[in-house]
Design an enzyme around this catalytic site. Sequence first.
Site, PDB file in Angstrom:
ATOM      1  N   SER A 137       0.831  -1.193   0.000  1.00 51.81           N
ATOM      2  CA  SER A 137       0.000   0.000   0.000  1.00 51.81           C
ATOM      3  C   SER A 137       0.878   1.260   0.000  1.00 51.81           C
ATOM      4  O   SER A 137       1.701   1.432  -0.899  1.00 51.81           O
ATOM      5  CB  SER A 137      -0.965  -0.047   1.194  1.00 51.81           C
ATOM      6  OG  SER A 137      -1.992   0.900   1.049  1.00 51.81           O
ATOM      7  N   ASP A 266      -9.775  -3.297  -6.194  1.00 49.75           N
ATOM      8  CA  ASP A 266      -9.256  -2.689  -4.963  1.00 49.75           C
ATOM      9  C   ASP A 266     -10.105  -1.475  -4.580  1.00 49.75           C
ATOM     10  O   ASP A 266     -10.197  -0.509  -5.346  1.00 49.75           O
ATOM     11  CB  ASP A 266      -7.805  -2.263  -5.187  1.00 49.75           C
ATOM     12  CG  ASP A 266      -7.095  -1.821  -3.918  1.00 49.75           C
ATOM     13  OD1 ASP A 266      -7.755  -1.266  -3.022  1.00 49.75           O
ATOM     14  OD2 ASP A 266      -5.872  -2.015  -3.834  1.00 49.75           O
ATOM     15  N   HIS A 294      -7.861  -4.932  -1.374  1.00 46.05           N
ATOM     16  CA  HIS A 294      -6.674  -4.153  -0.992  1.00 46.05           C
ATOM     17  C   HIS A 294      -5.823  -4.973  -0.034  1.00 46.05           C
ATOM     18  O   HIS A 294      -6.230  -5.244   1.095  1.00 46.05           O
ATOM     19  CB  HIS A 294      -7.091  -2.835  -0.339  1.00 46.05           C
ATOM     20  CG  HIS A 294      -5.943  -1.910  -0.098  1.00 46.05           C
ATOM     21  ND1 HIS A 294      -5.268  -1.278  -1.118  1.00 46.05           N
ATOM     22  CD2 HIS A 294      -5.330  -1.514   1.054  1.00 46.05           C
ATOM     23  CE1 HIS A 294      -4.305  -0.535  -0.611  1.00 46.05           C
ATOM     24  NE2 HIS A 294      -4.313  -0.670   0.704  1.00 46.05           N
TER      25      HIS A 294
END
Length: 326
Positions: A137, A266, A294
Amino acid sequence: MTHSFSPPWWAKSPHIQTILPVFTKVDRPVLSRERLELSDGDFIDLDWLSFPKDGQSILVIIHGLEGSAESHYVRRILQECRDRGLCAVVHHHRSCSGERNRLARSYHSGDTQDLQAHLTHLKLRYPNSKIRAVGYSLGGNVLTKYLGEHDDSSLIERAVVVSAPLKLAACAKRLERGFSKVYQSYLIKQLQQKLTEKVKDRQLGESMPVSISQIDELNTFYSFDHSVTAPLHGFTGVDDYYHRASGMDYLKHIRQPTLVIHAEDDPFMTREVIPAADKLSPHVVYELHNRGGHVGFIEGGTPLKPKYYLERRILTFLSQSDTKTC
């Protein structure tokens, strides 16, 4: 795409993929903490699974926004490294190791200086060890930007980037819509709490760009980054920050073998994070999966004990020789 991922029937929703891992954490191996003092008087904490022996490679794990060694994806990769006898260390961003950092500034999506300080420290101490890295991320965006900035001089020899918000402005706006607002609210509350502590601190309060009364109003990433992140880290505003910190334009400058993994569903992203072919260096392997959420990528098991694609894929790629891709 060179590898395929397919979720079980019960985990096809992007929200199940994103949320279930948070509630089904595996045990975290015992870690040893090292504090790295930085040149500006601040510090970051490094959590070691084990130290390298006889030139053993080191895997640097870079967590996401408000993550840590306790994050579900970090626990899993650490557990897999332990089972395989690999050396790994968690790179904590400032203020994310359980202790507040000393300065008014904190960390941000394009902050590669602290990563470079960490990598330089590793190279000085373990000159015979190759450094691999995985970033998740926000940490994936930081890693992408680092690799592109440093190209041939990168201290990382092989890398994997997972669910990175490579276009920060688009991702910030995505999190203001639909169910994705739940994720934004969860993360913003953590940022607001840390901000409140600093604003109330007698030594730091005057250096902070907002007052206590303004903090509750900063309830989107866009507003928080404009009022706090940008001024604290030398940007002229949120648009300047998002433009300069986004990893997308650095992909074509990467000179080390790098795997980038995204899921099309996502809930933190839009299609703007999917790079066009001319954005990719020939050293980058790009995988876009239809599903995965995600930092999810549950591929089997049961809802109480899911099994994941990421750890196997990450370590397979990182274990290849530098003359190959996978």
